[in-house]
Design a protein around this motif. Structure first.
Motif, PDB file in Angstrom:
ATOM      1  N   ALA A 191     -16.989 -43.641  30.496  1.00 61.92           N
ATOM      2  CA  ALA A 191     -15.703 -43.967  31.109  1.00 61.92           C
ATOM      3  C   ALA A 191     -14.596 -43.278  30.328  1.00 61.92           C
ATOM      4  O   ALA A 191     -14.682 -43.143  29.105  1.00 61.92           O
ATOM      5  N   ALA A 192     -13.573 -42.822  31.041  1.00 59.64           N
ATOM      6  CA  ALA A 192     -12.469 -42.131  30.363  1.00 59.64           C
ATOM      7  C   ALA A 192     -11.225 -42.187  31.220  1.00 59.64           C
ATOM      8  O   ALA A 192     -11.283 -42.493  32.414  1.00 59.64           O
ATOM      9  N   GLY A 193     -10.103 -41.875  30.601  1.00 60.24           N
ATOM     10  CA  GLY A 193      -8.832 -41.893  31.322  1.00 60.24           C
ATOM     11  C   GLY A 193      -7.682 -41.528  30.421  1.00 60.24           C
ATOM     12  O   GLY A 193      -7.777 -40.590  29.624  1.00 60.24           O
ATOM     13  N   ASP A 194      -6.606 -42.300  30.517  1.00 61.17           N
ATOM     14  CA  ASP A 194      -5.378 -41.946  29.811  1.00 61.17           C
ATOM     15  C   ASP A 194      -5.486 -42.038  28.293  1.00 61.17           C
ATOM     16  O   ASP A 194      -4.648 -41.513  27.567  1.00 61.17           O
ATOM     17  N   ALA A 195      -6.507 -42.727  27.815  1.00 62.83           N
ATOM     18  CA  ALA A 195      -6.688 -42.806  26.370  1.00 62.83           C
ATOM     19  C   ALA A 195      -7.152 -41.452  25.816  1.00 62.83           C
ATOM     20  O   ALA A 195      -7.047 -41.203  24.615  1.00 62.83           O
ATOM     21  N   GLY A 196      -7.673 -40.597  26.697  1.00 66.69           N
ATOM     22  CA  GLY A 196      -8.066 -39.263  26.259  1.00 66.69           C
ATOM     23  C   GLY A 196      -9.389 -39.204  25.521  1.00 66.69           C
ATOM     24  O   GLY A 196      -9.776 -38.146  25.026  1.00 66.69           O
ATOM     25  N   VAL A 197     -10.088 -40.320  25.433  1.00 71.39           N
ATOM     26  CA  VAL A 197     -11.417 -40.316  24.809  1.00 71.39           C
ATOM     27  C   VAL A 197     -12.421 -40.777  25.855  1.00 71.39           C
ATOM     28  O   VAL A 197     -12.068 -41.439  26.822  1.00 71.39           O
ATOM     29  N   ILE A 198     -13.677 -40.397  25.637  1.00 71.40           N
ATOM     30  CA  ILE A 198     -14.727 -40.830  26.553  1.00 71.40           C
ATOM     31  C   ILE A 198     -15.511 -41.935  25.854  1.00 71.40           C
ATOM     32  O   ILE A 198     -16.040 -41.740  24.758  1.00 71.40           O
ATOM     33  N   ALA A 199     -15.556 -43.097  26.491  1.00 72.54           N
ATOM     34  CA  ALA A 199     -16.315 -44.206  25.908  1.00 72.54           C
ATOM     35  C   ALA A 199     -17.698 -44.218  26.542  1.00 72.54           C
ATOM     36  O   ALA A 199     -17.831 -44.041  27.753  1.00 72.54           O
ATOM     37  N   ILE A 200     -18.706 -44.369  25.692  1.00 69.56           N
ATOM     38  CA  ILE A 200     -20.084 -44.432  26.192  1.00 69.56           C
ATOM     39  C   ILE A 200     -20.593 -45.858  25.990  1.00 69.56           C
ATOM     40  O   ILE A 200     -20.506 -46.414  24.890  1.00 69.56           O
ATOM     41  N   TYR A 201     -21.094 -46.460  27.080  1.00 67.10           N
ATOM     42  CA  TYR A 201     -21.600 -47.830  27.021  1.00 67.10           C
ATOM     43  C   TYR A 201     -23.093 -47.847  27.319  1.00 67.10           C
ATOM     44  O   TYR A 201     -23.570 -47.068  28.151  1.00 67.10           O
ATOM     45  N   ASP A 202     -23.788 -48.747  26.627  1.00 66.46           N
ATOM     46  CA  ASP A 202     -25.206 -48.943  26.881  1.00 66.46           C
ATOM     47  C   ASP A 202     -25.338 -49.931  28.038  1.00 66.46           C
ATOM     48  O   ASP A 202     -24.693 -50.988  28.025  1.00 66.46           O
ATOM     49  N   MET A 203     -26.155 -49.608  29.035  1.00 66.05           N
ATOM     50  CA  MET A 203     -26.230 -50.444  30.222  1.00 66.05           C
ATOM     51  C   MET A 203     -27.308 -51.522  30.155  1.00 66.05           C
ATOM     52  O   MET A 203     -27.446 -52.335  31.060  1.00 66.05           O
ATOM     53  N   GLU A 204     -28.127 -51.487  29.077  1.00 64.62           N
ATOM     54  CA  GLU A 204     -29.103 -52.557  28.958  1.00 64.62           C
ATOM     55  C   GLU A 204     -28.490 -53.794  28.322  1.00 64.62           C
ATOM     56  O   GLU A 204     -28.821 -54.919  28.667  1.00 64.62           O
ATOM     57  N   ARG A 205     -27.564 -53.548  27.405  1.00 60.44           N
ATOM     58  CA  ARG A 205     -26.934 -54.683  26.730  1.00 60.44           C
ATOM     59  C   ARG A 205     -25.443 -54.816  27.012  1.00 60.44           C
ATOM     60  O   ARG A 205     -24.809 -55.778  26.581  1.00 60.44           O
ATOM     61  N   GLY A 206     -24.901 -53.812  27.666  1.00 60.73           N
ATOM     62  CA  GLY A 206     -23.461 -53.878  27.928  1.00 60.73           C
ATOM     63  C   GLY A 206     -22.623 -53.687  26.685  1.00 60.73           C
ATOM     64  O   GLY A 206     -21.602 -54.345  26.499  1.00 60.73           O
ATOM     65  N   GLU A 207     -23.085 -52.787  25.799  1.00 60.64           N
ATOM     66  CA  GLU A 207     -22.345 -52.560  24.553  1.00 60.64           C
ATOM     67  C   GLU A 207     -21.665 -51.202  24.543  1.00 60.64           C
ATOM     68  O   GLU A 207     -22.182 -50.228  25.089  1.00 60.64           O
ATOM     69  N   HIS A 208     -20.549 -51.190  23.873  1.00 61.44           N
ATOM     70  CA  HIS A 208     -19.844 -49.932  23.656  1.00 61.44           C
ATOM     71  C   HIS A 208     -20.562 -49.222  22.517  1.00 61.44           C
ATOM     72  O   HIS A 208     -20.569 -49.711  21.394  1.00 61.44           O
ATOM     73  N   VAL A 209     -21.232 -48.094  22.779  1.00 59.27           N
ATOM     74  CA  VAL A 209     -22.038 -47.476  21.725  1.00 59.27           C
ATOM     75  C   VAL A 209     -21.365 -46.311  21.012  1.00 59.27           C
ATOM     76  O   VAL A 209     -21.611 -46.067  19.842  1.00 59.27           O
ATOM     77  N   SER A 210     -20.509 -45.573  21.721  1.00 59.09           N
ATOM     78  CA  SER A 210     -19.841 -44.485  21.011  1.00 59.09           C
ATOM     79  C   SER A 210     -18.622 -43.985  21.772  1.00 59.09           C
ATOM     80  O   SER A 210     -18.412 -44.353  22.934  1.00 59.09           O
ATOM     81  N   ASN A 211     -17.852 -43.174  21.089  1.00 60.68           N
ATOM     82  CA  ASN A 211     -16.703 -42.511  21.702  1.00 60.68           C
ATOM     83  C   ASN A 211     -16.853 -41.019  21.524  1.00 60.68           C
ATOM     84  O   ASN A 211     -17.254 -40.561  20.450  1.00 60.68           O
ATOM     85  N   LEU A 212     -16.539 -40.269  22.565  1.00 56.72           N
ATOM     86  CA  LEU A 212     -16.467 -38.821  22.412  1.00 56.72           C
ATOM     87  C   LEU A 212     -14.985 -38.484  22.429  1.00 56.72           C
ATOM     88  O   LEU A 212     -14.276 -38.837  23.362  1.00 56.72           O
ATOM     89  N   SER A 213     -14.538 -37.832  21.359  1.00 56.95           N
ATOM     90  CA  SER A 213     -13.118 -37.483  21.387  1.00 56.95           C
ATOM     91  C   SER A 213     -12.873 -36.143  20.742  1.00 56.95           C
ATOM     92  O   SER A 213     -13.583 -35.725  19.838  1.00 56.95           O
ATOM     93  N   ALA A 214     -11.850 -35.487  21.256  1.00 52.49           N
ATOM     94  CA  ALA A 214     -11.482 -34.176  20.738  1.00 52.49           C
ATOM     95  C   ALA A 214     -10.867 -34.366  19.358  1.00 52.49           C
ATOM     96  O   ALA A 214     -10.369 -35.441  19.034  1.00 52.49           O
ATOM     97  N   THR A 215     -10.910 -33.324  18.568  1.00 52.41           N
ATOM     98  CA  THR A 215     -10.337 -33.419  17.228  1.00 52.41           C
ATOM     99  C   THR A 215      -8.820 -33.531  17.305  1.00 52.41           C
ATOM    100  O   THR A 215      -8.189 -34.041  16.399  1.00 52.41           O
ATOM    101  N   SER A 216      -8.281 -33.054  18.416  1.00 52.47           N
ATOM    102  CA  SER A 216      -6.834 -33.124  18.580  1.00 52.47           C
ATOM    103  C   SER A 216      -6.368 -34.568  18.502  1.00 52.47           C
ATOM    104  O   SER A 216      -6.982 -35.477  19.042  1.00 52.47           O
ATOM    105  N   SER A 217      -5.244 -34.753  17.846  1.00 49.88           N
ATOM    106  CA  SER A 217      -4.740 -36.115  17.705  1.00 49.88           C
ATOM    107  C   SER A 217      -3.998 -36.553  18.960  1.00 49.88           C
ATOM    108  O   SER A 217      -3.625 -37.698  19.098  1.00 49.88           O
ATOM    109  N   ARG A 218      -3.752 -35.606  19.838  1.00 48.87           N
ATOM    110  CA  ARG A 218      -3.004 -35.953  21.038  1.00 48.87           C
ATOM    111  C   ARG A 218      -3.796 -35.538  22.273  1.00 48.87           C
ATOM    112  O   ARG A 218      -3.461 -34.575  22.948  1.00 48.87           O
ATOM    113  N   PRO A 219      -4.861 -36.257  22.564  1.00 50.70           N
ATOM    114  CA  PRO A 219      -5.709 -35.850  23.677  1.00 50.70           C
ATOM    115  C   PRO A 219      -5.046 -36.060  25.035  1.00 50.70           C
ATOM    116  O   PRO A 219      -4.276 -37.006  25.208  1.00 50.70           O
TER     117      PRO A 219
END
Lengths: 296, 338
Positions: free
Chosen positions: B224-252
Motif C-alpha cells: 500500500a502506498a500514497g501521499d506518505a511516499g513510502v510503500i508499506a508491505i503487510y503480511d496477509m496471514e497475520r495482518g502485520e506490517h512487515v516492512s517499508n520500501l522508501s526512497a533515500t530522498s527525505s522528501r518522497p
C-alpha cells in the motif's frame, strides 16, 4: 438631525459618522478622485453599521448643501447606465475579475491597477458581493454560456474558491450580447477586448499553479496549509461543473472548456483543493500576476 | 544489484488529455483519460499499434480502467467521472470464457451511479476469474458485484453504523479471490474476508492518503502506498506490517500506483514527480528508477508474461508501462544480458 455636542451616544456617533463622510469627501475633492459609497462604508464599518446608513446620510448631506452627490466626488462604482455616454478604455490593458474579496482588497489597496508591470488595468471583484444594482450586475455578468461554467467553478469550488481570479472576458460577452448602450460603447471603444485568446488563461494558470504547487509542495513533503482534501460535497460539485462543461461542449469555447475540464478532473483525482495563497509569495500575489499578465 | 530497463517504445499523445489509468490483458493495454474514449493498444505487436478505440465510453472522462490481475483478459471495467461503471467484454468470450477471445471489445453491462447508494464510485478491481468486480465509493463503502448474475453480492462499510467512512481511493482483490483490500484518504488500509464478509484486518502504518493497494500474486503480501511516499508491505496471514520500501530522498513524492510483477519479486511504483521505480521486495531496495517525464504519473503496470510468440523486436524481457500527465504510454523492457 445632527447636533453637536450630542445628548446621547447615538447622536455623538451620528455626528462622528457625518464628520467622517465630510472628511472623506473633502479628501476626494482635493485629490480629484472619486470615492464610492461602498468605500466610505468600509472606512469604518463599525461606525457606519450598514451601507444603508452611509447612503442615507450622504444623500441628506448633499441635499442639505444643495448639491448632487457627484459634486462631493462621492459616487457608486458603476453609475446608472443611462448617465454614461462613453467610457474611455484606451489606457486599459487588462481586466481582472477577482472573486475573493480579501485578495481584491489587497490588490486594490496596493493600487495594482496602476502599478502593474502589465500596464493600467481594471480590478473587479465578484459582482455578487458588490453593491451593484441588480441591473448593472446582470449586465456586467451577462450570463453568456461561456461564462457560466467559470463563474460556477469559481464560486463552487468548495466554499473558499480554489480559483479566485479570472481574467474574465466580460467585455467580449457584452459585445456578444450587445444589449445595452454601455456594452456597445465598451465593445466599440475597446475593440482590443475582442481578442479572446487570453480570456481565461489566467484562471487556468492559477488553478494549474495551485495544482502544481500542491503537488510540488506535497510531493516534496512540505505540509502546506493552503491545500486541503475535498469533502464529499466538494466532489459532487466538481462533478456537476464537469457535467455542465461537457454538456456545453461543442458550442463556443472548446479549448477553454477543455482546459477547465482537465483541471477539474485532476482535482478529483488528486482529491485536494488549494487556496489562492498557494501561488503567492508570502502573501504578495502581485509578482505572480505581473508575470502572468505580462506574458500576454 | 540493480536491474536495467530500457524504454522500448512510447506512444506519444495516446490520448488528447492526461492518462489517469492503464491496465493490461495478456495481449493488450487499456488506457483511460480525461477524454471520453478508451484506447486499446496491442502489446504483442511491434510498435504497440492501436487496436481499438471505444468512443463515447465515458462522457465526463474516465479515471479508472481495470482488467483482472492474472486473468485471461476477456473482461475490463472502467469508471467515468460521472460515477458510472462500464463492463467491457470481448466478442465471443461468453462461449469460450477460459480462452482469450479474439473479437473486438464491446459493452456488456453498465452499472449506473444510482446503484451504489450514495457515494460516488471511484476505484475498481476485477477478480482473477473475471467474474466479480469490486468498487469503492467516496463515502468509504466497498461493493462487490457478480458479473454473471449482474447483481450486487456484498457491501462493506468502513464508517460507523451507516455514516459512511473515509474516501476509499484504491481497491484490489487477491488472486485467490479470498480477500479485498482498500486504501483510504484517512491513511487507513482495510482488508476484508470475502467468504465471511467481515473485516479481516485494519492496517496502520501510512498516516496519509492511500492511493494504491496491491496484493502479491501469491496473496501472501499486500503493498500500500500514497501521499506518505513510502510503500508499506503487510503480511496477509497475520495482518502485520512487515516492512517499508522508501526512497533515500527525505522528501518522497506521492505514490499514485503500485503493481507486483508475476513472480512477486518486484514491485512497480509510479509517483507524482514522474518517476517510475522498480523495487526488490525481499531486499527492500529500489533497483531501477526512470523519469521520462516531469509530469505526474497516474498509473504504472507490468505487462503479463506472454507465452505466445511476440513479434520480432518485442524482446523477451519483462515489460511495464507508465502513463500520466504527458498523455503518452511509455513501455519499458528489461534489458537481458546484452
Amino acid at each position: 438631525m445632527v447636533r453637536f455636542p450630542g445628548q446621547t451616544v447615538q447622536e455623538t456617533r451620528k455626528f462622528e459618522a457625518l464628520f467622517c463622510i465630510l472628511e472623506l469627501a473633502h479628501e476626494a475633492l482635493l485629490s480629484g478622485n472619486l470615492i464610492t459609497l461602498r468605500n466610505i462604508y468600509y472606512q469604518n464599518m463599525e461606525l457606519f453599521v450598514s451601507q444603508a446608513v452611509v447612503n442615507v446620510m450622504i444623500d441628506s448631506l448633499a441635499s442639505t448643501l444643495g448639491v448632487g452627490r457627484w459634486d462631493l466626488n462621492i459616487g457608486i462604482l458603476l453609475p446608472s447606465i443611462n448617465s454614461i455616454e462613453k467610457i474611455d478604455f484606451h489606457s486599459v490593458k487588462w481586466v481582472l475579475v477577482i472573486e475573493k474579496e480579501a485578495t481584491f482588497r489587497t490588490l486594490a489597496a496596493s493600487q495594482y491597477h496602476q502599478t502593474s508591470k502589465a500596464g493600467h488595468g481594471i480590478l473587479i471583484t465578484d459582482a455578487n458581493r458588490l453593491p451593484l444594482s441588480q441591473g448593472a450586475r446582470a449586465r456586467l455578468n451577462s450570463g453568456s454560456q461561456r461564462d457560466r461554467p467559470t463563474k460556477r467553478s469559481r464560486t463552487d469550488r468548495g466554499g473558499d474558491p480554489v480559483a479566485s481570479i479570472t481574467n474574465k472576458p466580460f467585455l467580449q460577452k457584452a459585445e456578444n450580447r450587445g444589449v445595452t448602450s454601455l456594452q456597445q460603447s465598451i465593445s466599440t471603444e475597446y475593440p482590443e477586448a475582442n481578442h479572446l485568446g487570453h480570456e481565461q488563461r489566467l484562471e487556468e494558470e492559477l488553478v494549474h499553479g495551485v495544482n502544481e504547487n500542491a503537488i510540488s509542495h506535497h510531493g516534496a513533503g512540505d505540509p502546506v496549509n493552503s491545500t486541503m482534501t475535498l469533502t464529499q460535497t466538494d466532489r459532487k460539485k466538481v462533478v456537476s461543473i464537469l457535467n455542465e462543461i461537457c454538456t456545453g461542449e461543442g458550442t463556443v469555447c472548446t479549448a477553454v472548456s477543455m482546459e477547465q475540464k482537465q483541471e477539474l478532473q485532476r482535482m478529483l483525482v488528486l482529491n485536494i483543493k488549494a487556496e489562492i495563497q498557494a501561488v503567492d509569495h508570502f502573501g504578495d500575489i502581485t509578482k505572480w500576476l505581473d508575470e502572468k499578465l505580462c506574458k500576454w | 544489484m540493480s536491474k536495467q530497463y530500457l524504454t522500448t517504445h512510447t506512444v506519444d499523445e495516446a490520448h488528447p488529455t492526461e492518462i489517469f489509468s492503464v491496465s493490461p490483458t495478456p495481449s493488450s493495454l487499456f488506457s483511460a483519460s480525461g477524454s471520453s474514449a478508451l484506447q486499446i493498444h496491442s502489446t504483442t505487436k511491434g510498435g504497440f499499434p492501436l487496436q481499438q478505440t471505444i468512443t463515447n465510453a465515458h462522457r465526463l472522462g474516465c479515471h479508472h480502467v481495470c482488467t483482472s490481475r492474472g486473468g485471461v483478459g476477456n473482461v475490463a471495467a472502467s469508471v467515468g467521472f460521472g460515477g458510472e461503471i462500464k463492463i467491457w467484454a470481448r466478442q465471443g468470450s461468453e462461449l469460450l470464457p477460459q480462452h482469450e477471445a479474439n473479437g473486438e471489445w464491446e459493452l456488456r453491462w453498465e452499472i449506473a451511479p444510482t446503484q451504489t447508494n450514495g457515494g460516488d464510485v471511484w476505484a475498481v478491481a476485477l477478480s482473477a476469474d473475471e467474474s466479480y468486480l469490486a468498487c469503492t465509493t467516496s463515502d468509504g463503502r466497498i461493493h462487490v458485484w457478480d458479473l454473471t448474475a449482474r447483481e450486487r453480492i456484498q457491501s462493506y462499510e468502513t464508517g460507523g453504523s451507516g455514516t459512511g467512512g473515509s474516501f476509499a481511493m484504491a481497491v484490489d482483490l487477491s488472486r485467490d479471490g479470498k480477500l479485498t483490500a482498500t486504501g483510504h484518504e484517512s491513511g487507513a488500509v482495510y482488508v476484508f474476508n470475502n467468504n465471511s464478509g467481515r473485516l479481516a484486518y485494519s492496517l496502520s502504518g501510512l498516516a496519509k492518503s492511500v492511493r494504491a493497494v496491491a496484493f502479491s500474486p501469491g496473496c501472501k503480501r499486500l503493498a500500500a502506498a500514497g501521499d506518505a511516499g513510502v510503500i508499506a508491505i503487510y503480511d496477509m496471514e497475520r495482518g502485520e506490517h512487515v516492512s517499508n520500501l522508501s526512497a533515500t530522498s527525505s522528501r518522497p513524492a506521492w505514490i499514485t500506483s503500485l503493481d507486483w510483477n508475476d513472480t512477486g519479486e518486484y514491485l512497480l511504483s509510479g509517483a507524482l514527480d514522474g518517476k517510475v521505480k522498480v523495487w526488490d521486495v525481499a531486499r527492500g531496495v529500489c533497483v531501477a528508477t526512470h523519469s521520462e517525464t516531469e509530469g505526474a504519473l497516474w498509473s504504472v503496470r507490468w505487462l503479463p508474461k506472454n507465452e505466445r510468440a511476440l513479434e520480432p523486436g518485442m524482446g523477451k524481457g519483462e515489460m511495464f508501462c507508465a502513463a500520466g500527465a504527458n498523455k503518452s504510454l511509455t513501455f519499458y523492457r528489461e534489458a537481458t544480458g546484452i
